[in-house]
Motif scaffolding. Structure first.
Motif, PDB file in Angstrom:
ATOM      1  N   ALA A  60      34.613  38.626  28.928  1.00 51.43           N
ATOM      2  CA  ALA A  60      35.854  38.319  30.404  1.00 51.43           C
ATOM      3  C   ALA A  60      36.999  39.076  29.854  1.00 51.43           C
ATOM      4  O   ALA A  60      37.606  39.168  31.347  1.00 51.43           O
ATOM      5  CB  ALA A  60      35.674  36.510  30.669  1.00 51.43           C
ATOM      6  N   LEU A  64      38.872  41.092  33.287  1.00 50.19           N
ATOM      7  CA  LEU A  64      40.279  40.749  33.488  1.00 50.19           C
ATOM      8  C   LEU A  64      41.238  41.505  33.820  1.00 50.19           C
ATOM      9  O   LEU A  64      42.168  42.143  34.548  1.00 50.19           O
ATOM     10  CB  LEU A  64      40.261  39.610  32.859  1.00 50.19           C
ATOM     11  N   THR A  67      41.460  43.921  36.392  1.00 52.28           N
ATOM     12  CA  THR A  67      41.885  43.454  37.787  1.00 52.28           C
ATOM     13  C   THR A  67      43.254  43.629  38.202  1.00 52.28           C
ATOM     14  O   THR A  67      44.037  43.580  37.448  1.00 52.28           O
ATOM     15  CB  THR A  67      41.080  42.200  38.107  1.00 52.28           C
ATOM     16  N   VAL A  77      43.458  31.807  34.391  1.00 55.63           N
ATOM     17  CA  VAL A  77      42.171  32.135  33.811  1.00 55.63           C
ATOM     18  C   VAL A  77      41.750  32.283  32.601  1.00 55.63           C
ATOM     19  O   VAL A  77      41.049  31.866  31.692  1.00 55.63           O
ATOM     20  CB  VAL A  77      42.127  33.650  34.833  1.00 55.63           C
ATOM     21  N   THR A 122      37.938  35.849  38.116  1.00 60.68           N
ATOM     22  CA  THR A 122      37.183  36.969  37.023  1.00 60.68           C
ATOM     23  C   THR A 122      36.608  37.395  38.303  1.00 60.68           C
ATOM     24  O   THR A 122      36.982  39.012  39.100  1.00 60.68           O
ATOM     25  CB  THR A 122      36.995  37.183  35.430  1.00 60.68           C
TER      26      THR A 122
END
Length: 129
Positions: A60, A64, A67, A77, A122
């Motif tokens: 993740a 992430l 992004t 997050v 995410t």
């Protein structure tokens, strides 16, 4: 990779050996038969969740980082992932303590909510760059 993604990737990677040691400890606990069947099951579940969720967190974190989410959201997050992994797996270990079953269930549930929020955020960052 920079900022919160780098920091939390390092935290996750450094945490993996602790889970590996937990596997070694689990073998000793199972061999010595000092726990009840329920306690052995909770120890196994806590250990398994910790390992799998740390790997999920590493994946993740890499997604992430791709992004376009603002830094403040990245920090949030990352903390959701960290505390989610700790709570989700840690709740199982709370079940080992006498009279802490309800608390363990609540902590495990809270961890699931935190992880869900992190993963959905995410996904949002991937879907809407």
């Amino acid at each position: 990779m920079e900022g919160p993604i780098r920091l939390f990737t390092v935290i996750a990677l450094v945490s993996l050996p602790t889970v590996m040691y937990g596997g070694y400890a689990l073998m000793g606990v199972l061999r010595d038969r000092k726990l009840t069947e329920h306690q052995r099951g909770m120890f196994r579940a806590g250990h398994a969740h910790a390992g799998v969720l740390l790997v999920l967190a590493l994946v993740a974190l890499q997604i992430l980082g791709q992004t376009g989410l603002p830094d403040a959201v990245l920090w949030i997050v990352c903390f959701l992932l960290l505390f989610g992994v700790l709570a989700q797996s840690g709740g199982f270990f709370l079940h080992l303590a006498p009279g802490k079953g309800k608390l363990g269930g609540r902590v495990t549930g809270a961890g699931a909510v935190l992880l869900g929020a992190a993963i959905l955020t995410t996904a949002y960052g991937v879907a809407f760059p």
